[in-house]
Design an enzyme around this catalytic site. Structure first.
Site, PDB file in Angstrom:
ATOM      1  N   TRP A  99      -3.411  -2.518  -1.273  1.00  8.55           N
ATOM      2  CA  TRP A  99      -3.288  -3.878  -1.802  1.00  8.55           C
ATOM      3  C   TRP A  99      -3.864  -4.774  -0.719  1.00  8.55           C
ATOM      4  CZ3 TRP A  99       0.294  -5.644  -5.981  1.00  8.55           C
ATOM      5  CH2 TRP A  99       0.099  -7.000  -6.263  1.00  8.55           C
ATOM      6  N   LYS A 125       8.911  -8.697 -20.014  1.00 10.01           N
ATOM      7  CA  LYS A 125       8.354  -8.994 -18.690  1.00 10.01           C
ATOM      8  C   LYS A 125       7.104  -9.853 -18.802  1.00 10.01           C
ATOM      9  CE  LYS A 125       8.322  -8.677 -14.303  1.00 10.01           C
ATOM     10  NZ  LYS A 125       9.333  -9.541 -13.690  1.00 10.01           N
ATOM     11  N   GLU A 144      19.477 -15.661 -18.173  1.00  8.29           N
ATOM     12  CA  GLU A 144      18.629 -14.526 -18.541  1.00  8.29           C
ATOM     13  C   GLU A 144      19.370 -13.202 -18.476  1.00  8.29           C
ATOM     14  OE1 GLU A 144      14.043 -14.545 -17.259  1.00  8.29           O
ATOM     15  OE2 GLU A 144      15.362 -15.036 -15.597  1.00  8.29           O
ATOM     16  N   ASN A 164      -0.671   1.745   6.358  1.00 10.01           N
ATOM     17  CA  ASN A 164       0.105   0.685   5.698  1.00 10.01           C
ATOM     18  C   ASN A 164       0.536  -0.303   6.771  1.00 10.01           C
ATOM     19  OD1 ASN A 164      -0.047   2.102   3.353  1.00 10.01           O
ATOM     20  ND2 ASN A 164       2.148   2.471   3.148  1.00 10.01           N
ATOM     21  N   GLY A 165       0.619  -1.573   6.413  1.00  9.52           N
ATOM     22  CA  GLY A 165       1.065  -2.579   7.390  1.00  9.52           C
ATOM     23  C   GLY A 165      -0.084  -3.498   7.754  1.00  9.52           C
ATOM     24  N   HIS A 200      25.472 -39.193 -16.699  1.00  7.12           N
ATOM     25  CA  HIS A 200      24.854 -39.643 -17.944  1.00  7.12           C
ATOM     26  C   HIS A 200      25.022 -38.631 -19.073  1.00  7.12           C
ATOM     27  CE1 HIS A 200      23.273 -43.012 -15.759  1.00  7.12           C
ATOM     28  NE2 HIS A 200      22.816 -42.181 -14.838  1.00  7.12           N
ATOM     29  N   ARG A 206       4.078   0.262  -7.275  1.00  6.14           N
ATOM     30  CA  ARG A 206       4.165  -0.697  -6.176  1.00  6.14           C
ATOM     31  C   ARG A 206       3.059  -1.757  -6.270  1.00  6.14           C
ATOM     32  NH1 ARG A 206       6.783   1.987  -1.815  1.00  6.14           N
ATOM     33  NH2 ARG A 206       5.564   0.834  -0.325  1.00  6.14           N
ATOM     34  N   CYS A 246       0.822  -1.206   0.000  1.00  7.76           N
ATOM     35  CA  CYS A 246       0.000   0.000   0.000  1.00  7.76           C
ATOM     36  C   CYS A 246       0.858   1.259   0.000  1.00  7.76           C
ATOM     37  CB  CYS A 246      -0.872   0.017   1.244  1.00  7.76           C
ATOM     38  SG  CYS A 246      -1.770  -1.496   1.519  1.00  7.76           S
ATOM     39  N   GLU A 283      15.901 -22.975 -11.461  1.00  8.94           N
ATOM     40  CA  GLU A 283      15.652 -21.528 -11.437  1.00  8.94           C
ATOM     41  C   GLU A 283      16.982 -20.765 -11.378  1.00  8.94           C
ATOM     42  OE1 GLU A 283      13.484 -19.578 -12.185  1.00  8.94           O
ATOM     43  OE2 GLU A 283      13.912 -17.714 -11.143  1.00  8.94           O
ATOM     44  N   LYS A 319      18.052 -17.921 -14.125  1.00 13.39           N
ATOM     45  CA  LYS A 319      18.358 -16.547 -13.726  1.00 13.39           C
ATOM     46  C   LYS A 319      19.690 -16.113 -14.320  1.00 13.39           C
ATOM     47  CE  LYS A 319      15.665 -15.208 -12.647  1.00 13.39           C
ATOM     48  NZ  LYS A 319      14.230 -15.330 -12.510  1.00 13.39           N
TER      49      LYS A 319
HETATM   50  C1  G6P Z   1       8.649 -14.092 -19.345  1.00 14.05           C
HETATM   51  C2  G6P Z   1       9.399 -13.429 -18.209  1.00 14.05           C
HETATM   52  C3  G6P Z   1       9.740 -14.453 -17.124  1.00 14.05           C
HETATM   53  C4  G6P Z   1       8.479 -15.171 -16.675  1.00 14.05           C
HETATM   54  C5  G6P Z   1       7.743 -15.792 -17.860  1.00 14.05           C
HETATM   55  C6  G6P Z   1       6.383 -16.280 -17.448  1.00 14.05           C
HETATM   56  O1  G6P Z   1       9.509 -14.949 -20.023  1.00 14.05           O
HETATM   57  O2  G6P Z   1      10.584 -12.821 -18.675  1.00 14.05           O
HETATM   58  O3  G6P Z   1      10.338 -13.808 -16.014  1.00 14.05           O
HETATM   59  O4  G6P Z   1       8.824 -16.168 -15.751  1.00 14.05           O
HETATM   60  O5  G6P Z   1       7.518 -14.813 -18.870  1.00 14.05           O
HETATM   61  O6  G6P Z   1       5.622 -15.167 -17.094  1.00 14.05           O
HETATM   62  P1  G6P Z   1       4.409 -15.177 -16.104  1.00 14.05           P
HETATM   63  O7  G6P Z   1       3.978 -13.723 -16.041  1.00 14.05           O
HETATM   64  O8  G6P Z   1       3.355 -16.029 -16.727  1.00 14.05           O
HETATM   65  O9  G6P Z   1       4.864 -15.697 -14.809  1.00 14.05           O
END
Ligand code: G6P
Length: 615
Positions: free
Chosen positions: A74, A610, A495, A100-101, A511, A27, A2, A488, A492
């Site tokens: 939020w 994104k 990417e 907030n909080g 293998h 935010r 928030c 993951e 990361k």
């Molecule tokens: C894009 C973003 C990733 C994300 C993926 C799935 O490739 O760059 O960071 O994990 O989409 O997106 P979503 O919004 O469905 O989690």
């Protein structure tokens, strides 16, 4: 999270409040509202949805008052709605509050206030503050022993939890009282008056000389100036901070990039995602809109997602099968949508998507529903297509994520999926009430563990990053929960640093991938305390024997691991089931550090978006 704004001065408050709220939109929020002092009355206007919708509504009001407060909410307690949006008011409407909080003892305060005749208009924890201030204010005024500041202090003394508060009263026009505990409040003087916000970004146009309130400090703002107090009313001389950031840096909260800022928000994400989920020893996720009996009928779970969200699903598989003993498959949405998965009316499809609009995930949801499955969405964006098209939705409370590489959203997804796995375990009767309570409390403790990682891991991460920066390829390995985490970690790294990386279940090394290993091929191993720890160590030794530089993420106190690794990043001990939450954090920091050393644009890596709304 928030956002709070407030202004009192010579100019009309409304446009200043709207501008401040717009600045904090990044935010993430689900509703917004303002309260403006019109003569002696307080006028409150709230809207669900965007600040622009609130601004549009305000065109029909003639608010020209020069003192007001505003808020973007939020949802934590109570769904997103106009009634739950802030500001909240007292019974008589003469006190207005933004907060907030989270007020942890709100249920008991609310019950006591209702018992004393107060009438509540919302489901929020915040509204208790308006009523507590109302009681204290009128009593102190009648006795001639106190004012709004004293009333807010008295109300705050009854609150358990976190709060940033801004309060105004019809009886003291032109005055704003603010205070805080574990939630930011910043105040400052501009040419046109006095300003308050929960984020400097909301008032940076008016002033760059600000006071960041410390916990248990208060301020009284009027058009003429700002006075500071402790909670007992003793005057304070606070330290003024000059902000010389540009807007861009201000949005980054002083961090060099959004990714690092978002990594540091993760303890908060864990806490917010868990807030309000355990009551009376039972786990509740009301938004899913399914009874325990309906949940108990589920005999197959598919988690469908893309990218990082898919990796959150890999983690969930272990938990759902382990705790609920329901078979669970995890599948990338682009595959799921084009095959012929086995779906019956007792199949649950869990669609995980940060953005809530990924085209493949949406198509998979539609397909699953046509085939008769019940679909739960897990998303970060309120009202997104995934939320709208699913039968039930869990919001991850990560707030808007700006860096393309997902970090805090991922952790929010993992925590939400963990809750879902616990809920399934609870409804199938495989987890007892005692086990749920214990798991929940250990899950909540991961927030503190992540805080410690963020505070302490820096030097070890930097050392490891320097060791890998010139490599052309890296391998991430782990077993069990560590295998899911390593996928993951590898994603990361590739990417944002453009360093090729792949992840393998450590047992698969022999293998194939072991053929690649030489001294230019770093291996990052998740070697935290787990039932398969010894097996991971054996795999490390195999890699080391072939000259690989080994970077191990290990549990504090494990001195033995240093014999098998060139660099060790220690993290606090948590239950193996929760290790992805903690072990992912040093991997996020590591990939960011490598990207920085390689001169890459951390927040906006090439070729990536994104949200991917095309197939
Ligand atoms: C894009 C973003 C990733 C994300 C993926 C799935 O490739 O760059 O960071 O994990 O989409 O997106 P979503 O919004 O469905 O989690």
């Amino acid at each position: 999270m928030c956002g709070i704004v407030g202004y009192t001065g010579a100019a009309p408050a409304e446009p200043i409040l709207i501008e401040g709220l717009s600045r904090m939109e990044y935010r993430g929020y689900d509703s917004a509202g303002v309260a403006v002092q019109q003569g002696e009355a307080i006028e409150v206007v709230c809207r669900k949805g965007k600040v622009s919708e609130l601004a549009h509504t305000l065109e029909h009001f003639d608010l020209d008052g020069t003192c007001g407060i505003g808020h973007t909410r939020w949802a934590t307690h109570g769904k997103p709605s106009e009634a739950n949006a802030h500001p909240h008011t007292s019974c008589a409407g003469d006190i207005a509050v933004v907060h907030n909080g989270i007020i942890e003892n709100f249920a008991e305060l609310r019950e006591a206030l209702i018992g004393r005749g107060h009438v509540f208009k919302s489901e929020t924890d915040t509204e208790v503050v308006a009523h507590l201030v109302e009681e204290a204010y009128h009593r102190l005024r009648e006795a001639g022993t106190g004012d709004l500041r004293a009333a807010v202090a008295e109300a705050a003394s009854q609150l358990v939890g976190a709060y940033g508060l801004a309060v105004m009263a019809e009886g003291e026009p032109g005055t704003l009282i603010v205070c805080r505990k574990d939630s930011p409040i910043v105040v400052g003087r501009g040419e046109m008056g006095s300003y308050v916000a929960s984020d400097i970004i909301a008032m940076i146009d008016a002033t760059r000389d600000v006071v960041v309130l410390a916990d248990d400090q208060m301020a009284s703002l009027t058009a003429e100036g700002i006075a500071y107090f402790d909670m007992d009313g003793n005057p304070l001389e606070p330290e003024v901070t000059h902000v010389d950031w540009d807007i861009d840096v201000a949005e980054k909260g002083g961090y060099p990039d959004f990714m690092l800022k978002e990594i540091h928000e993760q303890p908060r994400v864990i806490r917010d995602t868990l807030a309000g989920r355990l009551s009376g020893g039972a786990l509740t996720i009301d938004e899913l809109d399914m009874t325990p009996a309906e949940l108990n009928l589920i005999d197959r779970v598919y988690v469908i997602a893309c990218g990082t969200s898919y990796h959150a699903g890999l983690i969930a598989k272990n938990l759902i099968e382990g705790w609920a003993r329901i078979p669970c498959e995890v599948e990338v949405a682009s595959e799921f949508r084009y095959r012929n998965p086995i779906i019956t009316p007792t199949t649950l499809v869990v669609a995980v998507s940060q953005s809530g609009e990924t085209a493949d995930t949406l198509a998979a949801i539609r397909d699953a529903r046509v085939r008769g499955a019940k679909v739960f969405g897990i998303t970060n964006v309120v009202g997104s297509p995934v939320a709208r098209e699913s039968d039930g939705v869990i919001y991850t409370k990560a707030n808007k994520e700006i860096a393309v590489a997902s970090t805090k959203s991922f952790l929010g997804q993992v925590v939400s999926l963990t809750l879902l796995a616990m809920l399934l375990g609870q409804s199938t009767g495989r987890l007892t009430g005692g086990q749920i309570k214990l798991l929940f409390s250990e899950l909540a403790d991961t927030a503190e563990a992540v805080e410690r990682i963020l505070a302490e891991c820096g030097p070890a991460v930097e050392e490891a990053a320097r060791a890998m920066v010139d490599a052309t390829s890296a391998l991430f390995i782990g077993r069990g929960m560590g295998a899911a985490t390593s996928y993951e970690g590898a994603l990361k790294l590739k990417e944002i640093s453009y360093l090729h990386a792949e992840a393998y279940a450590a047992g698969e090394m022999k293998h194939g991938p072991i053929a690649l290993i030489d001294e230019n091929f770093p291996v990052v191993a998740i070697a935290t305390d787990s039932p398969v720890y010894d097996k991971v160590v054996s795999n490390l030794q195999e890699s080391r024997a072939r000259g690989a530089c080994i970077i191990a993420v290990a549990t504090e106190g494990d001195e033995d691991i240093a014999k098998h690794a060139d660099h060790v990043i220690y993290i606090p001990k948590v239950r193996d089931a929760f290790s992805p939450i903690t072990a992912s954090v040093p991997l996020q920091l590591l990939s960011r550090e490598v990207a920085v050393l390689r001169g890459c644009d951390v927040d906006q890596p090439r070729n990536l978006a994104k949200s991917v709304t095309v197939e």
